[in-house]
Design a protein around this motif. Structure first.
Motif, PDB file in Angstrom:
ATOM      1  N   ARG A  31       0.847  -1.191   0.000  1.00 46.19           N
ATOM      2  CA  ARG A  31       0.000   0.000   0.000  1.00 46.19           C
ATOM      3  C   ARG A  31       0.884   1.244   0.000  1.00 46.19           C
ATOM      4  O   ARG A  31       1.625   1.492   0.954  1.00 46.19           O
ATOM      5  N   LEU A  33       1.246   5.469  -0.563  1.00 48.87           N
ATOM      6  CA  LEU A  33       0.656   6.804  -0.606  1.00 48.87           C
ATOM      7  C   LEU A  33       1.588   7.734  -1.359  1.00 48.87           C
ATOM      8  O   LEU A  33       2.791   7.761  -1.082  1.00 48.87           O
ATOM      9  N   GLU A  62      -1.160  -1.344  -4.357  1.00 46.72           N
ATOM     10  CA  GLU A  62      -2.369  -0.541  -4.217  1.00 46.72           C
ATOM     11  C   GLU A  62      -1.919   0.884  -3.907  1.00 46.72           C
ATOM     12  O   GLU A  62      -1.110   1.086  -3.004  1.00 46.72           O
ATOM     13  N   THR A  63      -2.406   1.863  -4.652  1.00 44.57           N
ATOM     14  CA  THR A  63      -1.922   3.239  -4.494  1.00 44.57           C
ATOM     15  C   THR A  63      -3.063   4.197  -4.149  1.00 44.57           C
ATOM     16  O   THR A  63      -4.221   3.968  -4.499  1.00 44.57           O
ATOM     17  N   ARG A  64      -2.689   5.274  -3.481  1.00 38.11           N
ATOM     18  CA  ARG A  64      -3.584   6.397  -3.220  1.00 38.11           C
ATOM     19  C   ARG A  64      -2.775   7.670  -3.435  1.00 38.11           C
ATOM     20  O   ARG A  64      -1.632   7.779  -2.985  1.00 38.11           O
ATOM     21  N   LEU A  90      -4.722   8.350   5.406  1.00 33.14           N
ATOM     22  CA  LEU A  90      -3.916   7.739   4.355  1.00 33.14           C
ATOM     23  C   LEU A  90      -2.517   7.396   4.862  1.00 33.14           C
ATOM     24  O   LEU A  90      -1.947   6.363   4.484  1.00 33.14           O
ATOM     25  N   CYS A  94      -1.078   3.477   4.664  1.00 33.09           N
ATOM     26  CA  CYS A  94      -0.015   3.074   3.738  1.00 33.09           C
ATOM     27  C   CYS A  94       1.097   2.306   4.442  1.00 33.09           C
ATOM     28  O   CYS A  94       1.245   2.346   5.655  1.00 33.09           O
TER      29      CYS A  94
END
Length: 237
Positions: A31, A33, A62-64, A90, A94
């Protein structure tokens, strides 16, 4: 050499190879960020993280991406401000981060620094949002190649107790490296991919043992001293 009178033997702990090299890792996607440091309509630091996010997702992550528009100045709003809460959530979610900033007046932008300043070092719900997580650094410049922003962000990464990877990306004359909102194929693009590749490796290698990697003698001493006050144990030192 074995006489260390100032050492608290009860808190001292030698690194355990079995903890450093666990046999199994968490199976979920890494994950990540991504933060960027400009609110311009055409923000190359944002385009850079969008390219990085694509690469990371290609690698199974998985990205944000946090969009800083509307984020107040540090201490100019309460911690439950919607944008502050979003950023902190966030940061907790992450396992690694990417910071991408333009260079403005020879340094990272205030927008980039504001985001970092809103992420606390102190625990939230007993967990520090950044400690032991990985970090990759990138910068874009309007002129010749520079490393001012990435160097300053590297200092911040260390201060935030992030595991900042060795590789980094600096793109000069950024306006020549993007077309139609996408980064052109070039050695600079290849370097960005290198950085993301390294970030993923470091994240996968360390995420299951990050608590062990940042387990500190000084903090164990403080915890033991605090506990001794509460339950009347012998003094820690």
């Amino acid at each position: 050499m074995t006489d260390i009178p100032q050492l608290d033997e009860a808190s001292f702990r030698a690194p355990d190879p079995d903890q450093l090299f666990p046999r199994a890792h968490s199976g979920h996607p890494a994950r990540i960020l991504l933060l960027y440091g400009s609110l311009r309509e055409t923000a190359y630091s944002r385009l850079m993280v969008e390219e990085a996010a694509r690469v990371l997702e290609k690698m199974g992550c998985e990205t944000r991406i946090f969009h800083p528009s509307g984020l107040p100045l540090p201490d100019d709003a309460p911690a439950d401000h919607p944008k502050v809460a979003e950023l902190r959530d966030l940061a907790m979610w992450c396992e690694g981060m990417v910071w991408s900033s333009p260079e403005r007046h020879g340094t990272m932008t205030g927008i980039m620094k504001t985001q970092i300043d809103w992420i606390p070092l102190s625990p939230i719900g007993g967990v520090r949002p950044t400690q032991g997580k990985t970090l990759a650094l990138m910068q874009v410049s309007g002129g010749s190649q520079s490393f001012n922003s990435v160097n300053q962000m590297r200092i911040l990464g260390r201060w935030m107790r992030l595991l900042t990877i060795p590789n980094q990306s600096s793109v000069p004359r950024a306006w020549t490296e993007f077309e139609g909102g996408r980064m052109k194929r070039s050695p600079f693009y290849n370097r960005m991919v290198d950085v993301m590749e390294e970030l993923v490796r470091f994240t996968l290698l360390t995420r299951d043992i990050k608590d062990h990697l940042v387990d500190r003698y000084s903090e164990r001493v403080e915890t033991r001293e605090e506990l001794s006050k509460r339950v009347n144990l012998p003094n820690a030192i």
